[in-house]
Design a protein around this motif. Structure first.
Motif, PDB file in Angstrom:
ATOM      1  N   UNK A 200       6.783  -0.179  -7.500  1.00 12.88           N
ATOM      2  CA  UNK A 200       5.441  -0.549  -7.022  1.00 12.88           C
ATOM      3  C   UNK A 200       5.514  -1.539  -5.866  1.00 12.88           C
ATOM      4  N   UNK A 201       6.423  -2.511  -5.971  1.00 14.56           N
ATOM      5  CA  UNK A 201       6.531  -3.527  -4.911  1.00 14.56           C
ATOM      6  C   UNK A 201       7.024  -2.915  -3.603  1.00 14.56           C
ATOM      7  N   UNK A 202       8.063  -2.075  -3.708  1.00 13.60           N
ATOM      8  CA  UNK A 202       8.609  -1.466  -2.482  1.00 13.60           C
ATOM      9  C   UNK A 202       7.556  -0.554  -1.851  1.00 13.60           C
ATOM     10  N   UNK A 203       6.873   0.234  -2.708  1.00 20.47           N
ATOM     11  CA  UNK A 203       5.847   1.153  -2.192  1.00 20.47           C
ATOM     12  C   UNK A 203       4.720   0.361  -1.530  1.00 20.47           C
ATOM     13  N   UNK A 204       4.269  -0.702  -2.202  1.00 18.77           N
ATOM     14  CA  UNK A 204       3.175  -1.514  -1.654  1.00 18.77           C
ATOM     15  C   UNK A 204       3.600  -2.142  -0.329  1.00 18.77           C
ATOM     16  N   UNK A 205       4.823  -2.662  -0.297  1.00 16.82           N
ATOM     17  CA  UNK A 205       5.317  -3.316   0.921  1.00 16.82           C
ATOM     18  C   UNK A 205       5.382  -2.322   2.077  1.00 16.82           C
ATOM     19  N   UNK A 206       5.776  -1.068   1.764  1.00 17.50           N
ATOM     20  CA  UNK A 206       5.900  -0.081   2.837  1.00 17.50           C
ATOM     21  C   UNK A 206       4.522   0.300   3.404  1.00 17.50           C
ATOM     22  N   UNK A 207       3.448  -0.071   2.698  1.00 17.91           N
ATOM     23  CA  UNK A 207       2.098   0.181   3.217  1.00 17.91           C
ATOM     24  C   UNK A 207       1.483  -1.065   3.857  1.00 17.91           C
ATOM     25  N   UNK A 208       2.325  -2.045   4.165  1.00 17.34           N
ATOM     26  CA  UNK A 208       1.826  -3.287   4.774  1.00 17.34           C
ATOM     27  C   UNK A 208       1.033  -3.031   6.058  1.00 17.34           C
ATOM     28  N   UNK A 209       1.546  -2.127   6.888  1.00 15.44           N
ATOM     29  CA  UNK A 209       0.906  -1.868   8.186  1.00 15.44           C
ATOM     30  C   UNK A 209      -0.529  -1.394   8.033  1.00 15.44           C
ATOM     31  N   UNK A 210      -0.754  -0.287   7.302  1.00 18.05           N
ATOM     32  CA  UNK A 210      -2.143   0.161   7.107  1.00 18.05           C
ATOM     33  C   UNK A 210      -3.009  -0.899   6.428  1.00 18.05           C
ATOM     34  N   UNK A 211      -2.423  -1.650   5.474  1.00 18.07           N
ATOM     35  CA  UNK A 211      -3.206  -2.703   4.812  1.00 18.07           C
ATOM     36  C   UNK A 211      -3.669  -3.760   5.812  1.00 18.07           C
ATOM     37  N   UNK A 212      -2.782  -4.135   6.739  1.00 17.89           N
ATOM     38  CA  UNK A 212      -3.169  -5.110   7.775  1.00 17.89           C
ATOM     39  C   UNK A 212      -4.348  -4.585   8.580  1.00 17.89           C
ATOM     40  N   UNK A 213      -4.239  -3.328   8.998  1.00 22.79           N
ATOM     41  CA  UNK A 213      -5.277  -2.764   9.863  1.00 22.79           C
ATOM     42  C   UNK A 213      -6.599  -2.605   9.122  1.00 22.79           C
ATOM     43  N   UNK A 214      -6.517  -2.334   7.810  1.00 20.01           N
ATOM     44  CA  UNK A 214      -7.747  -2.202   7.023  1.00 20.01           C
ATOM     45  C   UNK A 214      -8.514  -3.519   6.929  1.00 20.01           C
ATOM     46  N   UNK A 215      -7.848  -4.632   7.217  1.00 21.67           N
ATOM     47  CA  UNK A 215      -8.548  -5.920   7.219  1.00 21.67           C
ATOM     48  C   UNK A 215      -9.637  -5.953   8.283  1.00 21.67           C
ATOM     49  N   UNK A 216      -9.523  -5.069   9.289  1.00 23.66           N
ATOM     50  CA  UNK A 216     -10.524  -5.021  10.362  1.00 23.66           C
ATOM     51  C   UNK A 216     -11.705  -4.131  10.005  1.00 23.66           C
TER      52      UNK A 216
END
Lengths: 327, 253
Positions: A200-216
């Motif tokens: 779960x941690x590795x998978x979540x971390x690999x989605x860091x980029x889209x998560x950052x952009x979703x902040x907008x």
């Protein structure tokens, strides 16, 4: 004006958290009923405490990282992983297994049943959410669905608790699980949860980029290249995996997934590639620390872990809120 | 690079907010989208971006001759950039991190990509004059500074079509002039710039072409000076346009 340089702050916070982890590990292994110097049982005490420490770190990491994901997904620093209903699903799964005492499952070691029930419950809740997301539910619909699902599953869980009261021992076991605790954790639960948390941690971390952009917000994220519907769906899956593992280990432990990400975001910023690993570390330290406190508080029975995290986490959260308001 | 809307109809909340509107976005020009409140300007921008929640009711938007829906989100982001009127971004992030967001579609989604300094990001920040803000928190900036950072983020995508929704709203006259100056520079460099505007004076000064909308329908399209005429402005806005001593508007009647 001093610059906001997340890499420097991240290094400092990582150092502080690693030192705190070492301190909590030392305390966790040393403290508790029975002496490690006991020639007959010392080794067993050490193994049990090490398991308990490991379970606390794993559960705390899973819940805190799950908290980061939902707070990012909903752009709300006050969201907790329980908002999607998967925590309540995991809790209900564990409660049902206790109520039925595993009488319907053969070939599974009894101590595994509770954990498997929790994981199964979380995944059932996840299936309902994914079925809704297939129709492209927006953020608010997802939030409301998670909230209603959570309320429904908590109500079902309360029903299980009330039914279980008919038998004294069973009632105690169900309530103890509901309040959360690491007292009876064994190798089998840790073996089940560790790969889930790690994955779960590795998978979540690999989605860091889209998560950052979703902040907008979703329109801006889509304009910057995020497939919003796909991202939302996968993030929900990672939350379910992380919270399922957390509940399977320690029961329904409140506040870890709320306070830890919120506090760390204020210090190191909202970039997920930094925040997810740090929240995992911070959640582990927080829960392992609370578990040591649970063992030390002089009560007749050990204080439930969920009570300790609430008693420490809620004032901490209020303090953070007060600082936010006064800023 | 061509972006074209053909007879686009958009339905939102059960009513048509845009009806049969066509727009060919030209490279090397600033195109203004004008019209009173509720004319469908922002809906047209979202249609050009492919970001309408329910898609188009009718018509088609094409990018380089292919329907917009056939492009992946990442491919689109490298070709069409967007600067919102108000961003929903309130999380604590450094200005550099925000501009870096524009690189994601190009540099990849792995957490470790776009970790280092990126010449495109540096250039985008220099071009919009935000280099000095790189280590400041985005959420602590003024509205005008945030607008410049969002333009830098859009330029960091290297998209050659830039869509802006009322970029000068809430900016003081100095910052607004500087921003429009930057948009003109972009057009000179071959970018296609589409900008939703309210101020007709700004439209006359800074846009080459204009599309005038009213009630979701196109009223006129062409060189801005030909679109903004006293007769049309009176019909669409209900005001009288005075041009004798500079541009001035007065309530009609």
């Amino acid at each position: 004006m001093a610059g906001f340089v997340p890499p420097v702050r991240t290094a400092l916070v990582t150092g502080g958290l690693l030192a705190a982890l070492a301190a909590v590990a030392t305390a966790g292994l040393q403290l508790g009923a029975g002496s490690l110097d006991d020639p007959q049982h010392g080794a067993i005490f050490l193994e049990l405490r090490a398991l308990r420490f490991g379970a606390a770190v794993l559960a705390g990491s899973g819940l805190a990282a799950g908290g980061v994901l939902v707070q990012g997904l909903f752009r709300n620093p006050l969201a907790s992983p329980s908002i999607l209903g998967t925590t309540a699903g995991a809790s209900l799964g564990g409660q049902l297994v206790l109520l039925l005492q595993g009488s319907f499952i053969v070939g599974v070691r009894p101590e595994m049943l509770l954990s498997l029930g929790s994981v199964g419950g979380a995944f059932m809740a996840l299936l309902v959410l994914l079925a809704l997301l297939r129709r492209g539910a927006d953020r608010v619909t997802l939030l409301l669905t998670g909230f209603v699902l959570s309320t429904l599953l908590v109500a079902a869980g309360s029903f299980v608790v009330s039914v279980a009261q008919a038998q004294h021992e069973l009632g105690r076991a169900v309530v103890a699980f509901t309040l959360g605790g690491l007292g009876g954790v064994g190798w089998s639960q840790v073996t089940l949860a560790a790969p889930l948390v790690a994955f779960g941690l590795v998978a979540a971390w690999s989605w860091s980029g889209p998560l950052d952009l979703l902040l907008s917000g979703e329109t801006e994220a889509a304009a910057l290249g995020v497939d919003v519907i796909r991202a939302r769906r996968w993030i929900v899956v990672w939350v379910a995996i992380l919270t399922a593992a957390g509940v399977a280990l320690g029961g329904n432990v409140a506040f870890v997934g709320l306070v830890v990400p919120h506090a760390l975001r204020r210090i190191v910023g909202a970039e997920h590639r930094r925040l997810i690993p740090l929240a995992a570390l911070g959640g582990g330290v927080f829960l392992a620390g609370c578990d040591v406190v649970a063992r030390l508080v002089p009560t007749r029975a050990e204080m439930p872990l969920g009570v300790v995290t609430g008693l420490i986490g809620a004032p901490l959260f209020l303090w953070l809120l007060r600082k936010t308001v006064m800023r | 690079m061509s972006l074209e809307a053909r007879e686009v109809t958009v339905r939102r909340g059960g009513r048509e907010v845009l009806v049969d509107v066509s727009l060919d976005v030209e490279a090397g020009a600033v195109t203004g989208v004008l019209g009173p409140n509720g004319a469908g300007k922002s809906s047209l921008l979202l249609a050009l971006l492919g970001a309408l929640p329910d898609g188009l009711a009718k018509g088609e938007v094409t990018l380089e001759g292919r329907p917009l829906a056939d492009w992946s989100a990442g491919e689109r982001a490298q070709r069409v950039a967007y600067v919102p009127q108000v961003t929903e971004l309130t999380a604590p992030l450094s200005v550099r991190s925000v501009v870096n967001m524009g690189r994601r579609a190009t540099s990849g989604w792995a957490p470790w990509s776009s970790l280092g300094r990126d010449a495109v990001v540096d250039e985008a920040m220099a071009r919009t004059d935000v280099t000095g803000l790189a280590e400041r928190r985005f959420d602590a900036l003024s509205g005008g500074e945030q607008r410049r950072v969002l333009l830098a983020r859009a330029l960091a995508t290297e998209a050659r079509v830039v869509l802006l929704d009322e970029p000068a709203a809430s900016l003081d006259v100095g910052h607004a002039l500087a921003l429009y100056g930057r948009l003109r520079e972009l057009a000179r460099d071959g970018y296609a710039v589409v900008v939703v505007l309210h101020d007709l004076d700004d439209a006359l000064r800074f846009t080459d072409r204009a599309l005038l909308l009213e009630g979701g329908a196109a009223v006129a399209m062409g060189p801005t000076s030909a679109v903004i005429t006293p007769e049309r402005i009176e019909v669409v806005y209900g005001v009288t346009m005075q041009t004798d001593a500079g541009l001035r508007f007065e309530e009609s009647g």
